[in-house]
Design a protein around this motif. Structure first.
Motif, short mmCIF file in Angstrom:
data_model
loop_
_atom_site.label_atom_id
_atom_site.label_comp_id
_atom_site.label_asym_id
_atom_site.label_seq_id
_atom_site.Cartn_x
_atom_site.Cartn_y
_atom_site.Cartn_z
N ARG A 155 0.46 -1.26 0.40
CA ARG A 155 -0.16 -0.09 -0.13
C ARG A 155 0.59 1.79 0.28
O ARG A 155 1.89 0.72 1.06
N PHE A 156 -0.27 1.95 -1.27
CA PHE A 156 1.30 3.68 -0.57
C PHE A 156 -0.67 4.26 -0.36
O PHE A 156 -0.98 4.64 -1.13
N GLU A 157 -0.80 4.87 1.11
CA GLU A 157 -1.79 5.06 1.09
C GLU A 157 -1.82 6.54 1.56
O GLU A 157 -1.01 6.78 2.71
N ARG A 158 -3.05 7.61 1.43
CA ARG A 158 -2.66 8.95 1.78
C ARG A 158 -3.62 9.29 2.62
O ARG A 158 -5.05 8.57 1.82
N PHE A 159 -3.88 10.28 3.29
CA PHE A 159 -5.41 11.17 3.35
C PHE A 159 -5.28 12.59 3.37
O PHE A 159 -4.37 13.13 3.55
N ARG A 160 -5.60 12.64 1.76
CA ARG A 160 -5.14 14.27 1.30
C ARG A 160 -6.86 14.50 0.64
O ARG A 160 -7.14 14.94 -0.29
N PRO A 161 -7.35 14.94 1.31
CA PRO A 161 -9.12 14.77 0.57
C PRO A 161 -9.42 16.54 -0.05
O PRO A 161 -9.78 16.66 -0.85
N THR A 162 -8.81 17.13 0.16
CA THR A 162 -7.80 18.53 -0.05
C THR A 162 -7.18 18.08 -1.16
O THR A 162 -6.21 17.98 -1.86
N ILE A 163 -7.79 18.56 -2.75
CA ILE A 163 -7.12 18.68 -4.37
C ILE A 163 -6.13 19.76 -4.15
O ILE A 163 -6.23 20.69 -3.66
N LYS A 164 -4.78 19.56 -4.55
CA LYS A 164 -4.08 20.49 -4.97
C LYS A 164 -3.58 20.41 -6.10
O LYS A 164 -3.44 19.91 -6.29
N PRO A 165 -2.83 21.88 -6.38
CA PRO A 165 -3.13 22.28 -7.89
C PRO A 165 -1.90 21.36 -8.30
O PRO A 165 -0.76 21.34 -7.59
N GLY A 166 -1.73 21.10 -9.20
CA GLY A 166 -0.75 20.21 -9.92
C GLY A 166 -0.74 19.81 -10.91
O GLY A 166 -2.02 19.41 -11.10
#
Length: 353
Positions: A155-166
């Motif tokens: 697993r490569f999991e994250r919790f980033r519910p807000t989209i970052k520009p890029g």
């Protein structure tokens, strides 16, 4: 003592600044000679971090004077990987391309063929082959301590519910954005390195966050020729993280939690030539054994520096490059099949050559 090989780095974003530049600078026999970036803020950072490197606005300047370099590293956005690598090859310059090698398997194979036709070395920065937990899992698999491996979970999991520009959040085939390309390029490569060729692919790929243009939640199941099944998770909307690795054999299992420590260390300005590089504390050791008889097992030190050490040796002594680009082309093909499997809701066979 031989003069250090001169390296030109294309791009000083996350990949160039955090990974490639410090690893190149810490590798005996390599010298970071040129950094290509137009962005004023990144130019200022590069000048501060590497005052002896020349700053270049456009990669074309490097192609006009190829005799001034011995190696080019492509750490640009994914859509530029192929054209920049082709330009380096045309200039006769060996090239390292950050993963993924290309946005399509056809482009990846064509790039490999071009490098072979020109006789110019090409390799791919699959740094996660030198994660400490992966090195430890590989050693346990190869030693037979787990018995016959049945299932591999990664697993490569994250919790980033807000989209970052890029650009990683942009749609379009050429962008090669989304979790499956960004994180899957590591997970698929690791699975194939451990358990060999793949016969079948099944995937579930979704866009979960509001406004998402690319996948941010994916699951991929690979059936290897030897019978091992690899289950791979990747995403940006995981509120509770699962095990980083779980390898299950008919004699024992091995489970680890948490990402390899090297990326965070590089973010914080660490270098692999510092004492204790890549080591994890005992409380972070993985567990080996069966339920009721689990024992912490020391994690081998991570070693991202080995990649560039092997690149330097290949250019100096003619030894193999650390990553065969054909492996990375095959990884892109598996990612393409995973996208297609998810779209069609079917298990897909992997074409044989």
């Amino acid at each position: 003592m031989a003069e250090a090989l001169r390296v030109g780095l294309l791009g000083y974003g996350l990949a160039g600044r955090v990974f490639h530049a410090p690893l190149i600078a810490a590798t005996p026999g390599l010298r970071l000679d040129a950094i290509v970036t137009r962005d004023p803020q990144r130019r200022a950072q590069a000048a501060q971090h590497f005052p002896d490197a020349r700053l270049v606005d456009d990669a074309g300047e490097l192609w006009r004077t190829p005799e001034a370099l011995d190696l080019v590293v492509v750490a640009t956005p994914n859509r530029q990987h192929v054209p920049m690598a082709r330009a380096a090859l045309a200039a006769g310059l060996p090239v390292v391309v950050d993963k993924p090698l290309a946005p399509t398997a056809a482009d990846a194979r064509a790039l490999v063929e071009e490098a072979e036709r020109r006789g110019v070395p090409l390799t791919v920065f699959q740094n996660r082959r030198w994660d400490g937990d992966f090195l430890t899992a590989r050693a346990l698999v190869e030693s037979g301590e787990l018995g016959r491996v049945l299932r591999f979970e990664s697993r490569f999991e994250r919790f980033r519910p807000t989209i970052k520009p890029g650009w990683r959040e942009l749609a379009g085939v050429d962008e090669a954005g989304g979790a499956l390309f960004d994180l899957g390029a590591h997970l698929v490569d690791q699975a194939v390195q451990l358990f060999g060729t793949v016969e079948r692919v099944y995937a579930e790929v979704d866009r979960r966050r509001a406004g998402a243009e690319v996948d941010d939640d994916a699951f991929v199941a690979l059936t290897h020729t030897n019978g091992v099944r690899s289950h791979l998770w990747m995403g940006a909307i995981t509120a509770q993280l699962g095990p980083r690795l779980r390898v299950l054999g008919d004699r024992a299992g091995y489970t680890t939690y948490g990402l390899d420590v090297q990326e965070a260390a590089l973010h914080d300005g660490g270098r692999p030539d510092q004492p204790g590089w890549g080591e994890v504390p005992p409380e972070r050791y993985g567990l080996l054994g069966v339920d009721g008889d689990l024992r912490p097992t020391p994690t081998l030190p991570g070693a991202y520096q080995s990649f560039y050490a092997e690149v330097a040796a290949a250019l100096r002594d003619g030894t193999p490059m650390p990553v065969d680009p054909r492996d990375s082309a095959a990884t892109v093909e598996l990612i393409e099949l995973a996208h297609r499997s998810a779209a069609e809701g079917v298990v897909l066979p992997v074409p044989t050559a």
